[in-house]
Design an enzyme around this catalytic site. Sequence first.
Site, PDB file in Angstrom:
ATOM      1  N   ASP A 106      43.458  31.804  47.194  1.00 49.87           N
ATOM      2  CA  ASP A 106      42.362  32.869  46.596  1.00 49.87           C
ATOM      3  C   ASP A 106      42.387  34.112  47.387  1.00 49.87           C
ATOM      4  O   ASP A 106      41.858  34.087  48.539  1.00 49.87           O
ATOM      5  CB  ASP A 106      41.208  32.344  46.683  1.00 49.87           C
ATOM      6  CG  ASP A 106      40.371  32.721  45.592  1.00 49.87           C
ATOM      7  OD1 ASP A 106      40.402  33.991  45.311  1.00 49.87           O
ATOM      8  OD2 ASP A 106      39.155  32.085  45.177  1.00 49.87           O
ATOM      9  N   ASP A 207      41.138  37.595  43.101  1.00 50.25           N
ATOM     10  CA  ASP A 207      39.644  37.853  42.928  1.00 50.25           C
ATOM     11  C   ASP A 207      39.769  39.354  42.528  1.00 50.25           C
ATOM     12  O   ASP A 207      40.262  40.254  42.931  1.00 50.25           O
ATOM     13  CB  ASP A 207      39.109  37.739  44.456  1.00 50.25           C
ATOM     14  CG  ASP A 207      37.564  37.736  44.690  1.00 50.25           C
ATOM     15  OD1 ASP A 207      37.095  36.938  43.915  1.00 50.25           O
ATOM     16  OD2 ASP A 207      37.008  38.696  44.995  1.00 50.25           O
ATOM     17  N   GLU A 249      41.025  37.069  38.351  1.00 47.63           N
ATOM     18  CA  GLU A 249      39.814  37.168  37.919  1.00 47.63           C
ATOM     19  C   GLU A 249      39.650  38.617  37.029  1.00 47.63           C
ATOM     20  O   GLU A 249      39.615  39.684  38.037  1.00 47.63           O
ATOM     21  CB  GLU A 249      38.905  36.944  38.866  1.00 47.63           C
ATOM     22  CG  GLU A 249      37.560  36.756  38.530  1.00 47.63           C
ATOM     23  CD  GLU A 249      36.418  37.051  39.756  1.00 47.63           C
ATOM     24  OE1 GLU A 249      35.590  36.320  39.349  1.00 47.63           O
ATOM     25  OE2 GLU A 249      36.685  37.659  40.591  1.00 47.63           O
ATOM     26  N   HIS A 323      33.049  28.434  40.815  1.00 39.97           N
ATOM     27  CA  HIS A 323      32.018  28.137  42.084  1.00 39.97           C
ATOM     28  C   HIS A 323      31.150  29.452  41.847  1.00 39.97           C
ATOM     29  O   HIS A 323      30.167  29.659  42.855  1.00 39.97           O
ATOM     30  CB  HIS A 323      32.812  28.589  43.320  1.00 39.97           C
ATOM     31  CG  HIS A 323      33.623  30.021  43.452  1.00 39.97           C
ATOM     32  ND1 HIS A 323      34.614  30.400  42.551  1.00 39.97           N
ATOM     33  CD2 HIS A 323      33.329  31.247  44.049  1.00 39.97           C
ATOM     34  CE1 HIS A 323      35.074  31.638  42.738  1.00 39.97           C
ATOM     35  NE2 HIS A 323      34.157  32.130  43.638  1.00 39.97           N
ATOM     36  N   ASP A 324      31.284  30.353  41.018  1.00 37.35           N
ATOM     37  CA  ASP A 324      30.139  31.511  40.606  1.00 37.35           C
ATOM     38  C   ASP A 324      29.375  30.983  39.306  1.00 37.35           C
ATOM     39  O   ASP A 324      28.383  31.903  38.984  1.00 37.35           O
ATOM     40  CB  ASP A 324      30.981  32.758  40.222  1.00 37.35           C
ATOM     41  CG  ASP A 324      31.745  33.346  41.450  1.00 37.35           C
ATOM     42  OD1 ASP A 324      31.379  33.173  42.542  1.00 37.35           O
ATOM     43  OD2 ASP A 324      32.680  33.939  41.039  1.00 37.35           O
TER      44      ASP A 324
HETATM   45  C1  GLC Z   1      34.489  37.179  42.753  1.00 40.13           C
HETATM   46  C2  GLC Z   1      34.275  35.875  43.400  1.00 40.13           C
HETATM   47  C3  GLC Z   1      32.959  35.813  43.960  1.00 40.13           C
HETATM   48  C4  GLC Z   1      32.898  36.832  45.050  1.00 40.13           C
HETATM   49  C5  GLC Z   1      33.104  38.261  44.368  1.00 40.13           C
HETATM   50  C6  GLC Z   1      33.475  39.277  45.460  1.00 40.13           C
HETATM   51  O1  GLC Z   1      33.755  37.137  41.748  1.00 40.13           O
HETATM   52  O2  GLC Z   1      34.568  34.842  42.404  1.00 40.13           O
HETATM   53  O3  GLC Z   1      32.667  34.418  44.494  1.00 40.13           O
HETATM   54  O4  GLC Z   1      31.530  36.708  45.544  1.00 40.13           O
HETATM   55  O5  GLC Z   1      34.349  38.330  43.473  1.00 40.13           O
HETATM   56  O6  GLC Z   1      34.341  38.964  46.237  1.00 40.13           O
END
Ligand code: GLC
Length: 545
Positions: A106, A207, A249, A323-324
């Site tokens: 990641d 990310d 993402e 995880h979010d």
């Molecule tokens: C993404 C991750 C999250 C993180 C954010 C900042 O959305 O999934 O967990 O806090 O990016 O890196």
Amino acid sequence: MAGFALNKRKAGWWKEAVFYQIYPKSFQDTDGDGFGDLKGIISRLDYLEELGIDGIWLSPVFQSPQADNGYDISDYCAIDPMFGTMQDMQELIDQAKRRGISIIMDLVLNHSSDEHRWFREALKSRDNPYHDYYVWRDGEENCPPNDMKAVFGGSAWTYVPHLGQYYFHQFLDKQPDLNWENENLRQELYKAIRFWVDKGVEGFRLDVIDQIAKEPDQKITANGPRLHEFLRELSREAFGEEGIVTVGETWSADVPRAQVFSAPDGSELSMVFQFEHICLDQQAGGEKWDIAPLSLPKLKDCFCRWQQGLHGQGWNSLFMDNHDLPRIVSRWGDDGKYRVQSAKMLATMLHGMQGTPYIYQGEELGMTNIRLKLEEYVDPEIHNMYAERTQRGMDPHDVMQSIWARGRDNARTPMQWSDEPYAGFSNGKPWLPVNENYRQINARQELGDPDSVFRYYQKLIRLRKTYPVFRDGDFTLLCPEDERIFAYIRSTQDQKLLVVCNFTDREVAFEIPDAFAHAKQILGNYPDAGDGLRPYEAKMLLWEE
Ligand code: GLC
């Protein structure tokens, strides 16, 4: 039941793969410090092999002060001691590969930690060579360049008095944004990626990758003008060779954008995580904390557009949990009486579609949300939001309701392995409380029960590998306006798959389409065939030429 154990993956292998996301801090602890570690993951590879997955998306294990649970990296080529050593990481990569499981790391390329060497150098002076690795604007104290807000609350600008400058951060002030305009920075990031590819890592989750080409003066964060240029360079120079899978993402992705991100020529990414379905149960114009009921017709319309829009023109990722996000069985299912049925129903709905499924740790057990006291939560997002909303005069009780429904710590409670103390996650007190329902909901129990949620996910994974219609079939939505049933057909020349899901806790009538009159039921979440659909009933019917 393993994936295909190859030394090198073939181009496009990920179209047949099922991935499993591990949040290392909460997966398995072996040294009793209450935090999961790499050795813990290695010790659970047999479990993952049994489930049948082909790859692990590993949330960040890089060196990090953990201000945002590792999404604040202070060295892209080092393992955080909390998780173990480089040797442990190599062992994980090798042992997983032996079981036909690829490791997907990641990468957080939009920002680093403020404790990264580059940022420390950048702080020294305006003419330090690393200064331009970050995004700066001149200014005076208490007068930020503009009113942009950080995602986790407060201004997106933090002032550094001795430089007379503000730096830009879309997330915490401990996560300064990287300046992708700087060629040296980009090359350093590509070098870090090659470092991991050389160790045998076979893919990357990227990310907030749609936010790298920011233009803060125009208040542009996602989809900046140079985004596609940057992604193509990244793909060419860092991922280059065949067989590396990349998933970006992209909260901003709509269908046309995703067609570009995941174009079949592979010029950008293999696929993206899009969040349109995830945002449907929030109030229009509100934030994720502003909860609204889910409209099933809207959910169906959304999935249908994505399925049809990327068919032959890109590739979908399929997920409901990460995880979010809160636990899906608590969100769209029923985590009480019909927990098992509704967890299986939701899995059926998703895994029948075209794309690459991602299972988030514990989803395969039907793990649920948790209700904690405010002070027990760890996620800074929760605390910042609570302060902001209560200061604005909102009723603290309502704010807690939002946290219980949507807080990210719902997904981050320790994995429930057994009914032993701390759910078999650790011998020491875990960093986040274990959900009290671990005595009933845990892996050991589910492995011993042929009708468990785990065994159902296992079957789904096998089915995807048995029938090409899962990978190739096109998508037709049935009864789009129906408020209770989600049904669709996937078709190729010689196979047709019917997926039917009852989203309610009541019995509903449903007539099987004629084309499936002689089809065989290949999966169902009730032991016997019934006429209508029972509460949360789901089934898959297959017809072959
Ligand atoms: C993404 C991750 C999250 C993180 C954010 C900042 O959305 O999934 O967990 O806090 O990016 O890196």
